[in-house]
Design a protein around this motif. Structure first.
Motif, PDB file in Angstrom:
ATOM      1  N   ALA A 111      21.887  30.150  42.187  1.00 21.57           N
ATOM      2  CA  ALA A 111      22.045  31.568  41.851  1.00 21.57           C
ATOM      3  C   ALA A 111      20.868  32.383  42.389  1.00 21.57           C
ATOM      4  N   LYS A 112      21.148  33.521  43.026  1.00 20.88           N
ATOM      5  CA  LYS A 112      20.107  34.278  43.709  1.00 20.88           C
ATOM      6  C   LYS A 112      20.139  35.775  43.416  1.00 20.88           C
ATOM      7  N   HIS A 113      21.328  36.394  43.468  1.00 19.58           N
ATOM      8  CA  HIS A 113      21.421  37.845  43.390  1.00 19.58           C
ATOM      9  C   HIS A 113      22.001  38.270  42.034  1.00 19.58           C
ATOM     10  N   PRO A 114      21.174  38.825  41.119  1.00 23.73           N
ATOM     11  CA  PRO A 114      21.671  39.216  39.798  1.00 23.73           C
ATOM     12  C   PRO A 114      22.752  40.292  39.893  1.00 23.73           C
ATOM     13  N   GLY A 115      23.736  40.197  39.008  1.00 22.61           N
ATOM     14  CA  GLY A 115      24.773  41.222  38.984  1.00 22.61           C
ATOM     15  C   GLY A 115      26.075  40.786  38.354  1.00 22.61           C
ATOM     16  N   ALA A 116      26.304  39.479  38.216  1.00 17.77           N
ATOM     17  CA  ALA A 116      27.550  38.993  37.636  1.00 17.77           C
ATOM     18  C   ALA A 116      27.463  38.981  36.108  1.00 17.77           C
ATOM     19  N   VAL A 117      28.602  39.254  35.471  1.00 14.24           N
ATOM     20  CA  VAL A 117      28.674  39.129  34.012  1.00 14.24           C
ATOM     21  C   VAL A 117      29.663  38.025  33.632  1.00 14.24           C
ATOM     22  N   ALA A 118      29.990  37.199  34.597  1.00 19.18           N
ATOM     23  CA  ALA A 118      30.749  35.963  34.389  1.00 19.18           C
ATOM     24  C   ALA A 118      30.377  35.027  35.525  1.00 19.18           C
ATOM     25  N   ALA A 119      30.374  33.747  35.251  1.00 23.74           N
ATOM     26  CA  ALA A 119      29.933  32.777  36.255  1.00 23.74           C
ATOM     27  C   ALA A 119      31.050  32.417  37.219  1.00 23.74           C
ATOM     28  N   PRO A 120      30.703  32.101  38.474  1.00 26.67           N
ATOM     29  CA  PRO A 120      31.662  31.472  39.392  1.00 26.67           C
ATOM     30  C   PRO A 120      31.765  30.006  39.010  1.00 26.67           C
ATOM     31  N   THR A 121      32.647  29.709  38.068  1.00 28.98           N
ATOM     32  CA  THR A 121      32.533  28.475  37.289  1.00 28.98           C
ATOM     33  C   THR A 121      32.790  27.196  38.073  1.00 28.98           C
ATOM     34  N   ALA A 122      33.570  27.244  39.149  1.00 29.80           N
ATOM     35  CA  ALA A 122      33.749  26.021  39.935  1.00 29.80           C
ATOM     36  C   ALA A 122      32.417  25.528  40.484  1.00 29.80           C
ATOM     37  N   SER A 123      31.538  26.470  40.790  1.00 30.23           N
ATOM     38  CA  SER A 123      30.233  26.122  41.353  1.00 30.23           C
ATOM     39  C   SER A 123      29.315  25.449  40.339  1.00 30.23           C
ATOM     40  N   LEU A 124      29.614  25.569  39.059  1.00 27.25           N
ATOM     41  CA  LEU A 124      28.767  24.954  38.041  1.00 27.25           C
ATOM     42  C   LEU A 124      28.768  23.430  38.151  1.00 27.25           C
ATOM     43  N   HIS A 125      29.760  22.880  38.842  1.00 34.79           N
ATOM     44  CA  HIS A 125      29.855  21.421  38.966  1.00 34.79           C
ATOM     45  C   HIS A 125      28.876  20.837  39.977  1.00 34.79           C
ATOM     46  N   LEU A 126      28.356  21.667  40.871  1.00 33.85           N
ATOM     47  CA  LEU A 126      27.553  21.147  41.974  1.00 33.85           C
ATOM     48  C   LEU A 126      26.068  21.242  41.649  1.00 33.85           C
ATOM     49  N   ASP A 127      25.433  20.094  41.423  1.00 29.50           N
ATOM     50  CA  ASP A 127      23.993  20.063  41.165  1.00 29.50           C
ATOM     51  C   ASP A 127      23.265  19.618  42.433  1.00 29.50           C
ATOM     52  N   GLU A 128      21.940  19.487  42.339  1.00 30.25           N
ATOM     53  CA  GLU A 128      21.140  19.123  43.512  1.00 30.25           C
ATOM     54  C   GLU A 128      21.554  17.778  44.093  1.00 30.25           C
ATOM     55  N   HIS A 129      21.931  16.836  43.227  1.00 22.84           N
ATOM     56  CA  HIS A 129      22.342  15.511  43.705  1.00 22.84           C
ATOM     57  C   HIS A 129      23.611  15.609  44.551  1.00 22.84           C
TER      58      HIS A 129
END
Length: 348
Positions: free
Chosen positions: A176-194
């Motif tokens: 996450a880089k650019h503040p402004g969302a009031v809901a998450a792009p939730t599919a992306s929550l699955h992808l961690d550094e590993h």
């Protein structure tokens, strides 16, 4: 098609209120040419090819949920009312559209007092929302929100438990880089550094775009004929570098796989005239069955609410019959649904 075509029964036990940890352990249902495979997000490279390109939304969710107090003088003396604020949309002048509960207890011109000395003045009421001017703006406001705000969890989670400190980590992508969302792009929550490292080692490329997900993503469709539904506007940005990366991958035979419906809607908006071009502005694109995809070859997404525009988008991509098969399989196999739920990787 009609709204009832996108309804289905979902057992409440399949609505996730916390994500799987670690993120890569979430279930992954892969659909390719009508064949289904049960896997895990951590094994996603088994279903991708070197030269494929994932498109990630690098918006940053702000802690948009605030609790404050409105003070007022009355004939009986000073009175106060508790006020709940959910920030909805930033305006160019630094003010915010916000949901105010209860809105009737706040008059235009009155101030709402929050922790850390933050003050908001209601300067207008419109369409069931309030327009707020804060005592600080920009980066200074972001810093205060990080300290006193709660993550704006979706209603189907917030109705079952309050947001807490863990959600500041769970309801945010690792890039996450650019503040402004009031809901998450939730599919992306699955992808961690590993998982990201494994993708890189596998030869899968990454492109970043920005779409500030708005509260309208949770608004229900209220018309029977879905073609008459009007989408909420969300601001998005596809830079020239991102557009060129996507063009290059397509020209070499690689697949473009947006991670989440927000990234898909944005790159398809930027491709409405044919090949993708840089884009900077609001998009109200509504993708439903009959839509002709210009650039998307695959989609990583969660399992969505009945009768939602997100479900209609998935139906447009894989076909209604395949959508029904995917969701019935997910229910039968106890996949977790919605924002904190499991994922699907879809190829038509």
């Amino acid at each position: 098609m009609y709204l009832s075509d996108f309804d289905f029964e979902l057992p409440k036990k399949l609505i996730a209120t916390r994500p799987t940890s670690p993120r890569g352990n979430a279930k992954l249902l892969v659909s390719s040419s009508g064949r289904l495979h049960d896997s895990r997000v951590g094994n996603i490279c088994n279903f991708l090819r070197p030269g494929d390109r994932l498109v990630l939304n690098n918006t940053k969710v702000i802690p948009a949920r605030l609790d404050g107090v409105r003070f007022r003088q009355s004939a009986q003396g000073p009175v106060q009312a508790k006020i709940a604020i959910t920030l909805v949309k930033p305006l160019p002048n630094g003010n915010w559209e916000a949901l105010i509960k209860p809105l009737r207890k706040v008059k235009v011109g009155e101030k709402i007092i929050f922790k850390k000395g933050l003050i908001a003045t209601c300067i207008k009421k419109l369409d069931g929302k309030g327009l707020l001017a804060f005592s600080v703006k920009g980066d200074e406001l972001d810093e205060v929100l990080d300290k006193i705000g709660d993550m704006p969890l979706p209603p189907y989670i917030a109705s079952r438990r309050p947001a807490d400190a863990q959600d500041h980590l769970d309801y945010q992508t690792v890039w996450a880089k650019h503040p402004g969302a009031v809901a998450a792009p939730t599919a992306s929550l699955h992808l961690d550094e590993h998982v990201l490292s494994a993708l890189s080692n596998h030869g899968v490329d990454i492109t970043f775009v920005t779409l500030h997900v708005g509260a309208g993503t949770f608004l229900p469709v209220t018309v029977d004929d879905i073609r008459k539904h009007k989408m909420h506007a969300e601001w998005g940005y596809v830079g020239s570098k991102a557009a060129q990366e996507i063009k290059s991958t397509k020209s070499k035979g690689g697949r473009i796989i947006p991670v989440g419906t927000t990234a898909l809607r944005l790159i398809e908006t930027a491709s409405l005239t044919g090949m993708i071009k840089p884009f900077d502005g609001d998009t109200e694109i509504f993708i439903h069955p009959g839509f002709k995809f210009k650039v998307t070859d695959g989609l990583l997404t969660n399992f969505h609410l009945p009768k939602s525009t997100l479900l209609m988008l998935v139906s447009a991509f894989v076909g209604k019959s395949e959508l029904d098969n995917i969701y019935q399989h997910a229910i039968d196999m106890s996949y977790q649904f919605f924002s904190y739920g499991d994922a699907s990787l879809l190829f038509p």
